[in-house]
Design an enzyme around this catalytic site. Structure first.
Site, PDB file in Angstrom:
ATOM      1  N   ARG A   2     -49.298 -32.987 -23.201  1.00 54.03           N
ATOM      2  CA  ARG A   2     -49.835 -32.893 -24.566  1.00 54.03           C
ATOM      3  C   ARG A   2     -50.303 -31.472 -24.842  1.00 54.03           C
ATOM      4  O   ARG A   2     -50.950 -30.870 -23.991  1.00 54.03           O
ATOM      5  CB  ARG A   2     -51.044 -33.808 -24.725  1.00 54.03           C
ATOM      6  N   VAL A   3     -50.056 -31.007 -26.057  1.00 57.33           N
ATOM      7  CA  VAL A   3     -50.488 -29.635 -26.323  1.00 57.33           C
ATOM      8  C   VAL A   3     -52.000 -29.519 -26.404  1.00 57.33           C
ATOM      9  O   VAL A   3     -52.541 -28.448 -26.211  1.00 57.33           O
ATOM     10  CB  VAL A   3     -49.853 -29.039 -27.589  1.00 57.33           C
ATOM     11  N   ASP A   4     -52.687 -30.627 -26.647  1.00 58.47           N
ATOM     12  CA  ASP A   4     -54.140 -30.486 -26.673  1.00 58.47           C
ATOM     13  C   ASP A   4     -54.720 -30.424 -25.256  1.00 58.47           C
ATOM     14  O   ASP A   4     -55.913 -30.383 -25.053  1.00 58.47           O
ATOM     15  CB  ASP A   4     -54.822 -31.572 -27.517  1.00 58.47           C
ATOM     16  N   ASP A   5     -53.838 -30.399 -24.255  1.00 59.44           N
ATOM     17  CA  ASP A   5     -54.291 -30.200 -22.884  1.00 59.44           C
ATOM     18  C   ASP A   5     -54.250 -28.730 -22.481  1.00 59.44           C
ATOM     19  O   ASP A   5     -54.509 -28.374 -21.342  1.00 59.44           O
ATOM     20  CB  ASP A   5     -53.383 -30.962 -21.906  1.00 59.44           C
ATOM     21  N   ARG A  16     -61.824 -34.333 -20.234  1.00 59.98           N
ATOM     22  CA  ARG A  16     -62.422 -33.159 -20.894  1.00 59.98           C
ATOM     23  C   ARG A  16     -63.893 -33.397 -21.230  1.00 59.98           C
ATOM     24  O   ARG A  16     -64.734 -32.536 -21.047  1.00 59.98           O
ATOM     25  CB  ARG A  16     -61.652 -32.827 -22.178  1.00 59.98           C
TER      26      ARG A  16
END
Ligand code: ATP
Ligand code: MG
Length: 705
Positions: free
Chosen positions: A605-608, A674
């Protein structure tokens, strides 16, 4: 340092660093820290399909693929119309009705395929195959939770069962367009219920039968079903789960918001629990076996428009609140069938088994619709893959002579890990060494014997089964790390079976980037190339397309028949989430790297993404069973990353993690990691799709160890 971060940009599992000099043999899983990509040597690995495999494949060469692919891009209407014509349409769609507008700047997104065409997906899955002479072919093999419980349905028998239920649903007033919630385990009644809804034009919403009463209630409130279909209980491994009690609680909750459900059709799952001990609400609850078998074996089909809704399904909730994805009939039908056929190189003699539950999109497209549309024989498995022992999957493969086996990396990794513990193997090893030393064997002979015995020990759960029937393996759900890929390929598939690493989403309805086995060499860990009609593009932060070898945000250009049409009841969220971030494209939310040969590597995921400017690196590390956590190991891990990647990438904090928070479909919920890392424990948000909430408490307890 920032160069590396921006070029690789995404988190990878540590599995990608396969040649760690120290500590590596002890790590089972290191999550959410390691920057960088598969090592150069891994990327260079090409695994070629055998000549024998390619020569019989539906798409036997890269050149043939390119021909078909180019046509699918240049003439999508023609390409997909030709395929759609192989299905039964009561009335053909008018020409030129394909909408491909994905550009939010040009107005609202409205995707339509084959609109005006009249068909029915249940008819195409069942009746059409019977008319083609497959009435006696096995449609479903059912394997129960406990070995020895099984059942079989031919296509004709499947039709009878579907029609009886469809007649009952009609009788209680379920009409075209009405919603029905299905909360069933992997019994044959689950695909039967999906098909029965489709037959009468009702919209099914399958809720994974592991979800809590609260999650179920949320979904009931969302779609306001005419009926809920469930069963009294299910055995998963040694545990009994009382599904009906969960439904009862959910219906109480939904009634509080004014949504009451008139009928709760309950299947008596005798292998788990007898009906006498089931809580019952007269007037609402109905036993399946009291009513359904009384209905006739035939039921007229409700012919629907290609754009009529077929089902509503919620995403896995890995990144936030689950999204209610709506799929329609015609385009989905054509896409699910075609992707199944090509990605598994389907042959009529194949026996196909997908371990996914019908509660997920994989179970919709690749347990029920895709295979049945192709007239395939499908294994439906009720139980847990490691029950009664980690050899169960291969036992089932041998029992049904499964040729196509489709599963998830999380399962591959767990079977790989569990393969290691065998007391008889350990005992045998020690005993043989003792005998050899006693009889004067030299040092190297002993070492060789130990190596052989270790190999036998760690692979025995697999190797004690033949698995000769296997032809193609498949993986879905997450990037499959190269070491798991290799184990799957070498040990499970005896280096014989290509692996289709299929990248797709609930939203896409079917495979988007996937190998076509036999058409080109594979690279372990890469989903390879796009499926027909799919145009993946990689864009930078500004939404500018990047060519050649690059990495960035994975988007899709133009639409494809299986694309979802909206988020149920929230078209605005649909546009904002998927089409606004990069106008002109569908944004997948995933990162991707394209290598010099054009292979696609999904990076998560790009939010990672880690931004080291102003942020620290925090690693959750899981060790191999039995290896103790120690200060020394912690230091050695940090040193290893320092040496291998650079000081900037060294983790600031290592958090020992005996388990990781996973969704019920086995994906790691990094957003929770997170929050734990930043100690924002009161902001864990929606955790309703967590498989085991105790893992979170355990991690919080270990936070400062
Ligand atoms: P949510 O959207 O609610 O966060 P989710 O994205 O996990 O949940 P799904 O639609 O079930 O829900 O999963 C799709 C995602 O799974 C993809 O976006 C991708 O991140 C991952 N995925 C699926 N298959 C693969 C694959 N073969 N390789 C890499 N990633 C994959
Ligand atoms: Mg998603």
């Amino acid at each position: 340092g920032n160069n590396l971060i921006t070029s690789s940009n995404h988190l990878r599992h540590v599995d990608f660093i396969t040649n760690l000099p120290s500590g590596a043999g002890k790590i089972s899983h290191l999550n959410a820290v390691v920057l960088g990509e598969a090592s150069a040597s891994e990327q260079a690995d090409l695994v070629l399909p055998s000549q024998q495999f390619s020569s019989q494949a539906l798409v036997p060469s890269h050149q043939k693929y390119l021909e078909m692919y180019m046509r699918s891009i240049q003439d999508p209407a023609g390409f997909w119309s030709d395929i759609a014509s192989q299905f039964y349409w009561k009335q053909k769609w008018p020409e030129q009705v394909f909408s491909e507008n994905l550009d939010i700047r040009k107005g609202p997104i409205k995707i339509e395929w084959f609109k005006g065409g009249i068909t029915n997906i249940c008819y195409n899955c069942v009746d059409r195959n019977i008319e083609a002479g497959l009435g006696h072919k096995v449609a479903l093999y059912w394997e129960g939770n406990g070995p020895g419980f099984d059942d079989t349905l031919t296509y004709s028998q499947l039709l009878h069962r579907v029609c009886q239920l469809a007649n009952y649903l009609k009788d209680i007033g379920v009409k075209r367009g009405d919603a029905v919630v299905i909360y069933l385990p992997m019994l044959m009644e689950l695909p039967i219920a999906m098909l029965a809804c489709a037959r009468i034009g009702a919209v099914h919403s399958v809720v994974f039968a592991g979800f809590s009463a609260e999650s179920l209630a949320q979904r009931i409130v969302d779609c306001k079903p005419k009926a809920v279909i469930t069963c009294n209980a299910v055995k998963r491994g040694p545990k009994i789960i009382h599904l009906k009690e969960i439904v009862d609680a959910a219906l109480i909750q939904s009634a509080k918001t004014g949504i009451s459900v008139d009928v709760c059709l309950t299947y008596e799952n005798q292998s788990a629990m007898k009906r006498e001990s089931t809580n019952w609400q007269e007037g609402r609850d109905v036993w399946w076996s009291d009513v359904v078998p009384k209905y006739p074996y035939t039921c007229e089909v409700e012919w629907v428009d290609a754009e009529d809704p077929l089902f509503l399904l919620y995403t896995s909730g890995s990144t936030g609140k689950p999204k209610g994805v709506l799929h329609t009939t015609g385009g989905y039908m054509v896409y699910a069938a075609t992707t199944f056929k090509h990605a598994f190189d389907y042959k009529p003699s194949d026996i196909y088994w997908c371990t996914a539950d019908c509660g997920w999109i994989t179970g919709h497209s690749y347990v029920t619709y895709g295979p049945l549309l192709n007239g395939a024989t499908v294994v439906v498995f009720e139980g847990a893959p490691n029950y009664p022992d980690p050899g169960r999957c291969w036992d089932i493969v041998d029992k049904y002579k499964v040729t196509l086996f489709y599963t998830a990396p999380t399962l591959v990794r767990s079977l790989m890990r569990e393969g290691g513990v065998s007391f008889s193997g350990c005992f045998l090893s020690v005993y043989c060494c003792f005998l050899m030393i006693r009889d004067g064997a030299c040092f190297y002979e002993v070492i060789l014997l130990i190596a052989i015995l270790i190999f036998i020990t760690i692979t025995q759960y697999v190797t004690r089964y033949s698995r000769k029937s296997l032809r193609v393996l498949g993986s879905v759900g997450e990037p499959i790390n190269p070491s798991a890929w290799r184990w799957f390929y070498n040990v499970v598939g005896d280096s014989r079976c290509p692996i289709s690493d299929t990248w797709w989403q609930t939203e896409t309805g079917g495979f988007m980037i996937t190998p076509l086995p036999g058409a080109w060499p594979q690279k372990p860990g890469s989903a390879t190339f796009p499926f027909f009609g799919v145009q993946p593009v990689i864009v930078d932060e500004k939404g500018v397309e990047i060519g050649g070898e690059c990495s960035g945000y994975l988007c899709l250009k133009s639409s494809w028949p299986g694309a979802f049409r909206t988020l149920y009841g929230d078209h605005e969220r649909y546009e904002t989430t998927y089409f606004k971030p990069f106008p002109g494209y569908y944004f997948s939310g995933d990162g991707c790297r394209r290598d010099k040969d054009g292979y696609h590597w999904l990076t998560g995921r790009v939010d990672d993404v880690i931004n080291v400017k102003g942020q620290g690196i925090y690693a959750f590390v899981t060790l191999v069973e039995g290896v103790p956590y120690s200060e020394e190991l912690r230091k050695s891990l940090i040193m290893t990353v320092r040496k291998q990647i650079g000081a900037f990438a060294a983790p600031d904090k290592i958090h020992w993690a005996p388990g990781l928070p996973k969704t019920r479909s086995g994906k790691i919920m990094r957003r929770i990691l997170r929050k734990i890392a930043s100690r924002q424990l009161d902001e864990l948000e929606d955790t309703s799709t967590l498989a085991d909430p105790t893992v979170v408490h355990q991690l919080i307890e270990l936070a400062d160890c």
